[in-house]
Write a protein that holds these residues in place. Structure first.
Motif, PDB file in Angstrom:
ATOM      1  N   GLU A 158      35.128  30.939  49.582  1.00 48.55           N
ATOM      2  CA  GLU A 158      35.011  31.353  48.179  1.00 48.55           C
ATOM      3  C   GLU A 158      33.604  31.853  47.866  1.00 48.55           C
ATOM      4  O   GLU A 158      33.432  32.775  47.072  1.00 48.55           O
TER       5      GLU A 158
ATOM      6  N   LEU B 111      33.479  35.416  48.873  1.00 45.34           N
ATOM      7  CA  LEU B 111      34.272  36.288  48.015  1.00 45.34           C
ATOM      8  C   LEU B 111      33.720  36.424  46.601  1.00 45.34           C
ATOM      9  O   LEU B 111      33.944  37.434  45.939  1.00 45.34           O
ATOM     10  N   ARG B 112      33.044  35.387  46.144  1.00 39.40           N
ATOM     11  CA  ARG B 112      32.613  35.347  44.738  1.00 39.40           C
ATOM     12  C   ARG B 112      31.116  35.074  44.652  1.00 39.40           C
ATOM     13  O   ARG B 112      30.666  34.003  45.048  1.00 39.40           O
TER      14      ARG B 112
ATOM     15  N   GLN C 242      42.355  25.576  45.205  1.00 39.73           N
ATOM     16  CA  GLN C 242      42.623  26.999  44.998  1.00 39.73           C
ATOM     17  C   GLN C 242      44.021  27.074  44.410  1.00 39.73           C
ATOM     18  O   GLN C 242      44.981  26.663  45.055  1.00 39.73           O
TER      19      GLN C 242
ATOM     20  N   GLU D 207      46.280  34.236  40.052  1.00 39.74           N
ATOM     21  CA  GLU D 207      45.271  35.120  39.476  1.00 39.74           C
ATOM     22  C   GLU D 207      43.854  34.766  39.910  1.00 39.74           C
ATOM     23  O   GLU D 207      42.908  34.877  39.141  1.00 39.74           O
ATOM     24  N   GLY D 208      43.697  34.298  41.135  1.00 39.82           N
ATOM     25  CA  GLY D 208      42.373  34.007  41.677  1.00 39.82           C
ATOM     26  C   GLY D 208      41.665  32.811  41.079  1.00 39.82           C
ATOM     27  O   GLY D 208      40.451  32.663  41.229  1.00 39.82           O
ATOM     28  N   LEU D 209      42.390  31.934  40.408  1.00 38.12           N
ATOM     29  CA  LEU D 209      41.755  30.764  39.803  1.00 38.12           C
ATOM     30  C   LEU D 209      41.355  29.742  40.867  1.00 38.12           C
ATOM     31  O   LEU D 209      42.123  29.442  41.780  1.00 38.12           O
TER      32      LEU D 209
ATOM     33  N   ASP E 292      37.479  31.932  37.149  1.00 38.34           N
ATOM     34  CA  ASP E 292      38.468  32.995  37.341  1.00 38.34           C
ATOM     35  C   ASP E 292      37.865  34.150  38.136  1.00 38.34           C
ATOM     36  O   ASP E 292      36.681  34.137  38.479  1.00 38.34           O
ATOM     37  N   GLU E 293      38.690  35.148  38.422  1.00 35.37           N
ATOM     38  CA  GLU E 293      38.263  36.296  39.233  1.00 35.37           C
ATOM     39  C   GLU E 293      37.082  37.038  38.636  1.00 35.37           C
ATOM     40  O   GLU E 293      36.271  37.604  39.351  1.00 35.37           O
ATOM     41  N   SER E 294      36.991  37.056  37.326  1.00 35.14           N
ATOM     42  CA  SER E 294      35.917  37.774  36.643  1.00 35.14           C
ATOM     43  C   SER E 294      34.610  37.008  36.628  1.00 35.14           C
ATOM     44  O   SER E 294      33.600  37.515  36.158  1.00 35.14           O
TER      45      SER E 294
ATOM     46  N   CYS F 209      33.648  30.919  33.761  1.00 34.93           N
ATOM     47  CA  CYS F 209      33.675  29.518  34.169  1.00 34.93           C
ATOM     48  C   CYS F 209      33.813  28.640  32.940  1.00 34.93           C
ATOM     49  O   CYS F 209      33.115  28.838  31.948  1.00 34.93           O
TER      50      CYS F 209
END
Length: 131
Positions: free
Chosen positions: A75, A78-79, A91, A95-97, A111-113, A116
């Protein structure tokens, strides 16, 4: 934590791995560059990792896809918004939460954006909210 685990067992079939050693915890913490919250530390020492219903939680003594070290590292790659002082506890696959715990104990949803939000004061509090 034991009280919440007992509540889970009353409502669901609980699966868990073997508990891990203090040395395994220390290695995982070193690899992640943080210290697990005391409650999470005790959870992996006692249970390794748990699952119930449709929920799987990270831990130690488990396959890579739910190993807290592997999942948190993945993660982080990716983030860029995953804080360095947090580790992934779940995980959601929706929706990527991602549910993560700060080393102080508070639990957050990311979240994906990169938004937090604090969702529980502790890991056991988060588990209790799922019941």
């Amino acid at each position: 934590m034991k009280t919440v685990i007992e509540q889970i067992e009353q409502q669901f079939r609980l699966f868990h791995a073997a508990g891990c050693s203090v040395e395994q915890v220390m290695v995982a913490e070193e690899q992640l560059g943080l210290r697990f919250a005391d409650e999470y530390r005790n959870y992996v020492l006692d249970y390794g990792a748990i699952s119930f219903g449709s929920h799987e939680f990270t831990g130690l003594n488990v396959d890579s896809y739910i190993n807290v070290t592997d999942v948190t590292r993945q993660e982080r790659e990716l983030r860029d918004k995953l804080p360095a002082d947090c580790y992934v506890v779940q995980q959601l696959g929706i929706e990527g939460l991602v549910i993560m715990q700060h080393q102080s104990g508070a639990v957050y949803q990311l979240d994906e954006s990169g938004n937090c939000s604090r969702i529980a004061d502790s890991f056991s509090g988060y588990l209790a909210n799922l019941l």
